[in-house]
Scaffold this motif. Structure first.
Motif, PDB file in Angstrom:
ATOM      1  N   ASP A   9       0.848  -1.069   0.182  1.00  0.00           N
ATOM      2  CA  ASP A   9       0.434  -0.270  -0.024  1.00  0.00           C
ATOM      3  C   ASP A   9       0.989   1.232  -0.032  1.00  0.00           C
ATOM      4  O   ASP A   9       0.296   2.035  -0.500  1.00  0.00           O
ATOM      5  N   GLU A  10       2.561   1.299   0.316  1.00  0.00           N
ATOM      6  CA  GLU A  10       2.861   2.379   1.215  1.00  0.00           C
ATOM      7  C   GLU A  10       3.541   2.525  -1.006  1.00  0.00           C
ATOM      8  O   GLU A  10       4.756   1.301  -1.507  1.00  0.00           O
ATOM      9  N   PRO A  11       3.434   3.902  -1.377  1.00  0.00           N
ATOM     10  CA  PRO A  11       4.192   3.751  -2.685  1.00  0.00           C
ATOM     11  C   PRO A  11       6.104   4.043  -2.596  1.00  0.00           C
ATOM     12  O   PRO A  11       6.044   3.295  -4.060  1.00  0.00           O
ATOM     13  N   LEU A  12       6.420   4.439  -1.465  1.00  0.00           N
ATOM     14  CA  LEU A  12       7.573   3.835  -1.782  1.00  0.00           C
ATOM     15  C   LEU A  12       7.883   2.504  -1.754  1.00  0.00           C
ATOM     16  O   LEU A  12       8.935   2.007  -2.680  1.00  0.00           O
ATOM     17  N   ALA A  13       7.352   1.851  -0.897  1.00  0.00           N
ATOM     18  CA  ALA A  13       7.877   0.080  -0.477  1.00  0.00           C
ATOM     19  C   ALA A  13       7.732  -0.657  -1.652  1.00  0.00           C
ATOM     20  O   ALA A  13       8.264  -1.089  -1.994  1.00  0.00           O
ATOM     21  N   LEU A  15       7.871   0.085  -4.916  1.00  0.00           N
ATOM     22  CA  LEU A  15       8.889   1.379  -5.618  1.00  0.00           C
ATOM     23  C   LEU A  15      10.112   0.507  -4.904  1.00  0.00           C
ATOM     24  O   LEU A  15      10.653  -0.093  -6.411  1.00  0.00           O
ATOM     25  N   GLN A  34      -1.351  -1.164  -5.637  1.00  0.00           N
ATOM     26  CA  GLN A  34      -0.872  -0.838  -4.199  1.00  0.00           C
ATOM     27  C   GLN A  34      -2.046  -1.225  -3.174  1.00  0.00           C
ATOM     28  O   GLN A  34      -2.459  -1.077  -2.352  1.00  0.00           O
ATOM     29  N   VAL A  37      -7.376  -5.803  -3.349  1.00  0.00           N
ATOM     30  CA  VAL A  37      -8.101  -5.564  -3.935  1.00  0.00           C
ATOM     31  C   VAL A  37      -7.920  -5.391  -6.043  1.00  0.00           C
ATOM     32  O   VAL A  37      -8.318  -6.188  -6.637  1.00  0.00           O
ATOM     33  N   MET A  57      -1.221  -4.219   5.452  1.00  0.00           N
ATOM     34  CA  MET A  57      -2.279  -2.823   4.753  1.00  0.00           C
ATOM     35  C   MET A  57      -3.879  -2.310   4.723  1.00  0.00           C
ATOM     36  O   MET A  57      -4.840  -3.190   5.423  1.00  0.00           O
ATOM     37  N   PRO A  58      -4.332  -1.256   4.449  1.00  0.00           N
ATOM     38  CA  PRO A  58      -5.512  -0.946   4.855  1.00  0.00           C
ATOM     39  C   PRO A  58      -6.649  -1.394   4.181  1.00  0.00           C
ATOM     40  O   PRO A  58      -6.260  -2.126   3.448  1.00  0.00           O
ATOM     41  N   ASP A  59      -7.749  -1.591   4.389  1.00  0.00           N
ATOM     42  CA  ASP A  59      -8.668  -2.418   3.554  1.00  0.00           C
ATOM     43  C   ASP A  59      -9.016  -3.818   3.507  1.00  0.00           C
ATOM     44  O   ASP A  59      -9.314  -4.519   4.092  1.00  0.00           O
TER      45      ASP A  59
END
Lengths: 249, 229
Positions: A9-13, A15, A34, A37, A57-59
């Motif tokens: 979920d974390e963009p940098l992680a 990447l 991300q 789902v 991760m959220p969700d």
């Protein structure tokens, strides 16, 4: 070559994970997601061999996502979890993860996890191949009739035998794979004992048929699905009709 | 070291009653020590998950934006310095607590995408008044933990102000249907500890109200500032 997806979920992680994947020549990055789902959508469209998945991760958590993939399914992708929380490790292995990467992790650690993934994938492939090869292969020895014919002992799988016909002291074995019947010097009574009784039946003094090869039956004659029409002897009729009665709708 | 601290004479507000030191009986002394021990146990501790994830993000940032990575390391070191060296003080200037929250929020900003609507409002006229260190941390942390979603639009709205010798925190965040069960469980413990800590520190003088609706979660906290610091 393994087709993999990266989930975090974390963009940098994400990447970072994608960068590492691209550095391993045996891995092809199919998608970066991300969320779980989003990953589910990719799995529905693409062939994916393995996933690298964050846990917290959220969700929808990575653990719940992987559980939902159904680990029983041999076709389900292999999983490497990534997480900052070592206490998830145990739970991760319970859902049969191949490996576990604790954030932050080095390229070396990532390579090691990928190595295990590739190894596991190869094992899976080998298993799958041997399974399908086994299915295509000649049947087991207990599925084969060994018959001395044409000056050598021939192995004839039961399922290839259409019917057997007595001709004097000889018998003729009609099979799928041979254009002409095999001739063997053997009484019909002997071969009757060598064929499984649940699949073959003596229907005449000079005929044994493969019960799976019957096309139709009427008026004391049975027609095989290769067109051969064979008489049913009076003394065998009762047994044949009994067999037929058990199966007739 | 703990023992040495607990044998010190009671000071400042954490003492159980308003009595002067001369009036301290053995029983009061024991009660004070018991509370100190409980408080030490309830002290905010930095969430290892936050720390490791932040390091992981900085690790990634080093390759793509070294300058931002350096800034993040500075931000993180200031945050850690506060938690490690001032986290066990009885009181710190309010401004220090606000600075800490600023570091925390900026580090979280790196981790999340821009579509999380994040507001941090500070209107403080007594920045040097004292508050127990990290007294607001748990509420902010929970807001991020539960407030962020990628499926729905999400927000975290924090505002801090002072008035008439009191500190006011209002912290609201979006709530999401598909909550992460793992983080909800650990967030519960954090909130319970924070509540107990407030009850011990300000038994009759704080107000903590939690407003929960179907799609938002809000915390209102009011506590007295220590104006003698």
């Amino acid at each position: 070559m393994l087709r993999v997806i990266a989930i975090d979920d974390e963009p940098l992680a994400l990447l970072q994970l994608a960068t590492y994947i691209q550095r391993v020549p045996e891995l092809t990055l199919v998608a970066r997601c991300q969320s779980a789902v989003e990953a589910a959508g990719v799995l529905a469209r693409e062939q994916v061999d393995a996933i690298f998945c964050d846990i917290n991760m959220p969700d929808l958590s990575g653990l719940d996502f992987v559980r939902a993939l159904g680990r029983e399914d041999a076709e389900a992708p292999l999983v490497v979890f990534t997480t900052a929380y070592s206490q998830y490790a145990l739970e991760g292995f319970k859902v049969a993860a191949v490996d576990f990467l604790l954030k932050p992790y080095t390229m070396d650690e990532f390579r090691r996890a990928s190595g295990r993934l590739i190894e596991r994938h190869q094992q899976q492939e080998a298993l799958r191949e041997s399974q399908s090869a086994q299915q295509a292969e000649e049947p087991e020895s207990d599925e084969v009739l060994y018959l001395r014919a044409d000056h050598r002992t021939q192995a004839i799988p039961f399922r290839e035998i259409k019917y057997v016909q007595a001709m004097g002291e000889y018998l003729r074995v009609f099979t799928d794979s041979r254009a002409r019947p095999l001739m063997a010097l053997l009484p019909l009574k002997r071969i009757e004992g060598m064929l499984p009784a649940d699949r073959f039946m003596r229907v005449h003094r000079s005929h044994i048929i493969n019960l799976n090869r019957i096309a139709h039956f009427s008026k004391g004659r049975v027609t095989m699905n290769d067109g051969a029409c064979l008489p049913i002897g009076d003394s065998y009729r009762a047994a044949f009709e009994q067999w037929l009665a058990r199966r007739r709708a | 070291m703990d023992k040495e601290q607990s044998t010190k004479k009671p000071q400042l507000s954490a003492k159980p009653s308003g009595n002067s030191i001369e009036g301290t009986t053995l029983q009061q002394q024991l009660e004070y020590e018991r509370i100190q021990q409980q408080l030490a146990f309830l002290n905010y501790q930095i969430n290892p998950h936050f720390l490791m994830n932040t390091l992981n993000n900085i690790h990634a940032l080093i390759a793509i934006d070294p300058e931002r990575a350096q800034d993040a390391v500075v931000e993180l070191s200031r945050l850690l310095r506060y938690v490690l060296y001032e986290g066990d003080h009885q009181f710190v200037p309010l401004q220090r607590e606000i600075d800490f929250l600023g570091h925390y929020i900026r580090l979280m900003r790196i981790r999340f995408t821009a579509d999380v609507d994040l507001k941090f409002n500070v209107q403080v006229d007594q920045p040097h008044a004292g508050v127990p260190p990290l007294v607001l941390a748990t509420f902010i942390e929970n807001a991020f933990k539960h407030g962020v979603s990628y499926v729905e639009s999400s927000f975290v709205d924090i505002s801090i102000s002072t008035k008439d010798g009191h500190l006011f925190l209002s912290c609201r965040n979006s709530k999401h249907a598909m909550g992460n069960s793992l983080s909800v469980a650990s967030g519960g413990v954090g909130l319970r500890n924070a509540r107990q800590r407030l009850n011990l520190l300000f038994p009759d003088s704080h107000r903590l109200v939690i407003n929960e609706t179907a799609d938002t979660y809000g915390v209102e906290l009011e506590l007295p500032l220590n104006l003698d610091l």
